[in-house]
Design an enzyme around this catalytic site. Structure first.
Site, PDB file in Angstrom:
ATOM      1  N   THR A 153      22.857  28.502 -20.032  1.00 12.83           N
ATOM      2  CA  THR A 153      22.198  27.378 -19.353  1.00 12.83           C
ATOM      3  C   THR A 153      20.841  27.875 -18.842  1.00 12.83           C
ATOM      4  OG1 THR A 153      23.405  27.880 -17.309  1.00 12.83           O
ATOM      5  CG2 THR A 153      24.312  26.163 -18.715  1.00 12.83           C
ATOM      6  N   THR A 190      33.073  34.259 -11.667  1.00 13.65           N
ATOM      7  CA  THR A 190      32.166  33.182 -11.323  1.00 13.65           C
ATOM      8  C   THR A 190      31.158  32.918 -12.412  1.00 13.65           C
ATOM      9  OG1 THR A 190      30.866  34.824 -10.213  1.00 13.65           O
ATOM     10  CG2 THR A 190      32.384  33.580  -8.881  1.00 13.65           C
TER      11      THR A 190
END
Lengths: 407, 407
Positions: A153, A190
């Site tokens: 991303t 994460t």
């Protein structure tokens, strides 16, 4: 153990593909798929966030059910978090598209998403993407690399690695890819990370190895303290290396854990250094702490502090901020025991000596802090446990990236 | 209750002074002193950071010993944290300078510091400052205002307020001043704040009132998640209002608590809005939570999240970030119960409805987010407890200020 070329497709039997599904990004790949011809033992660790994305809940069901896993489908446009029933339906539709295209049971197909929270996925585009990728699956190194690029991303570099090692005379390969740049804070893991290996191993031991290793690798990185709704780490093991199957914690198990730790630490550090807006890797190493948990807590607090991160960005030898962060971390200690050093490839410099500041060479301090990787080294002198945490500096670009992420 | 002019000198019997001691800043005042002719009951709350500044430990001794307090000396150049024995000696030297100049016992003199951590204070400059200020003490409103300016560091505005209220037919005044802009995160209280009142009240009740009120005021603000080594909130009560002394939790006590809450909330919000680099006040109000503690945890998590703060700066209606922060806060809840709204003087807009995102008016959302004070309003539908937290947005200027704070 040897580092070899490639990533998710390095191990025998694994294929990958990617495509432009136009989910959010235009003119770039934004879906990836990993597939294995044979069913794999699988293990996973997931975000501890109470608000779990639909795909996290989907994958947990597969991992916890004891079912094998044969495919993972990822999109990097929309997170599929906070999306209610419609979000679950999107997971199911994706998995069923894989069943239709490749004949594997839909409940052996994991799905993962990363991107904007609170938007619904365009199911038709997802299904089209699966159809396209099912035809393009390939076990080449290039296919793996392309998949690692499709899941990015705000990442600026793709992250992949593969290693080989020997178990009972057989060469075993372990490879992986990950993405993660913002909303990164250790609590389970994460980010998205996918590992594939041809080792033969019991499912329970695979899970135990993964859960152990994650504590000192992915759980020790932070970019911004924000634990995502989507964090997912999956490993698939297909047994095609034909080693004697690992069914107990013997030397073979330890060899595997060592390789797993190496791969996970590599990907974790790579994510920390590529944190949103980051200009450098910021490492905190705490030694001689009272307990392992204290060492982890203290090192994580240092790299998580906004003020520490801003000082690292500004090459400001403001060591009080690191002590301050340790002080509010929750770990108990006496500042009169603590020694603190700055360290990098430019040298090592003590700045705090058991309760008292040291008058230090400011010029050398700045030189050390200007390196691309800076370590805060803390000797607690209170025990014999240590831990290392990784993060990055806080820069203008972090604010810029996140002030208009959606637009 | 009436708001009146002034701050720390508004209550009967309190005087203030400030001076240019040149401790760190040049050409501005950087020391302040508050003094009362008569001994005062005192109470205080302090940082929970394990690494406590020398001055915090000094003040704790006075507050916990039951001794009266008659003066507070503050410097805004150096924090006197991580300074070992030399730091304690600086506290004592400062207090003894007050004893020499004004004849009050040195162990009734509080000291407070804010500024760089890990540097030693120049004791001679401190003592000179005390001598100058002792001669300049004045009970005028202006003297109080000037003191509130002298304790500023990266603050852009001074913070003071005063109110009057009636207790047993007597007019009582409560005033205060505070500073705080960076290294602000609620954990006890996270800044310097000083309150003065002429009320007559038992010491134990004064402490209880202060400890209660701090939980919903100073402990509910955050700028950067960094709990300082120096946070100190002190209140002095000299009894000169001649009200019937408050010795039990009666109506008079409640009246006082209400005024105390008003003053503390005013100063706390003012600090949040003046957070380092802040362009706006960012408020999170959580209602109908299961418990008071949950409501506090959830609202604090929202305003503490870097990603939330960056979205507020960028006027990006990226509501998933607020839900994400609530999810990792530690409070347990079901996202399918939750409603989330954006609110400001420009309107109120629902964006999330019990598990499902709402397609909302983006234009109105941006209009709401462009206000100087923005509220995230969350209805948990799981109980009847509420809390409000205050913070600020994360801007380029925050990074700028903290990348070269020392230099």
């Amino acid at each position: 153990m040897n580092i070899v070329n490639g990533g998710i497709t390095a191990a025998t039997g694994f294929k990958a593909a990617c495509c432009e599904a136009n989910i959010k990004y235009k003119n770039r790949t934004d879906m990836a798929m990993v597939y294995c011809d044979v069913p794999c033992e699988c293990a996973g660790t997931f975000t501890t966030n109470v608000v779990k994305a639909a795909c996290v809940q989907w994958d947990q069901k597969i991992v916890y059910s004891g079912k094998p896993m044969q495919a993972v489908v990822v999109n990097s446009g929309i997170a599929n978090a906070c999306t209610g029933k419609e979000g679950f339906d999107a997971c199911e539709a994706t998995a069923k598209a894989v069943e239709n295209a490749l004949g594997v049971p839909f409940d052996c197909v994991a799905v993962a998403s990363t991107g904007v929270i609170g938007m619904q996925l365009p199911v038709e585009k997802l299904v089209n993407g699966v159809t396209m990728m099912s035809k393009a699956l390939n076990d080449s190194i290039e296919a793996g690399t392309n998949a690692s690029k499709a899941i990015m991303t705000t990442d600026t570099v793709n992250k992949e690695i593969a290693v080989t090692f020997t178990i009972s005379g057989k060469t075993v390969t372990l490879g992986g890819m990950s993405k993660g740049s913002g909303m990164i804070h250790p609590n389970m893991c994460t980010m998205l990370a996918f590992l594939s290996t041809d080792i033969a191993i019991d499912k329970a031991l695979l899970q135990e190895a993964l859960s152990d290793v994650v504590k000192d690798t992915f759980n020790m990185i932070t970019v911004d303290g924000d634990t995502s709704t989507n964090d997912t780490l999956l490993i698939m093991a297909n047994g095609l290396a034909e080693n004697n199957k690992i069914t107990e914690k013997n030397d073979d198990y330890n060899t595997f854990c060592e390789a797993l730790k190496f791969v996970c630490e590599y990907l974790a550090k790579k994510m920390a250094a590529d944190g949103e807006g980051a200009s450098k890797l910021f490492e905190a190493k705490v030694v001689n702490a009272k307990s392992k948990e204290d060492a982890r807590t203290l090192s994580r607090a240092i790299v998580a502090s906004n003020l520490s991160k801003a000082a690292i960005y500004g090459c400001d030898a403001n060591f009080g901020r690191f002590l301050c962060a340790m002080g509010y971390s929750g770990a108990d200690f006496d500042q009169n025991d603590v020694e603190l050093f700055f360290e990098s490839d430019a040298g090592k410099l003590q700045v705090f000596d058991k309760g008292t500041p040291i008058v230090f060479d400011e010029e050398l301090a700045v030189k050390i802090l200007k390196s691309k990787a800076v370590t805060i080294y803390v000797d607690m002198h209170e025990g014999n446990q240590e831990a290392t945490a990784w993060g990055c500096d806080l820069t203008y670009d972090y604010v810029k990236i996140n002030a208009d992420y959606r637009s």
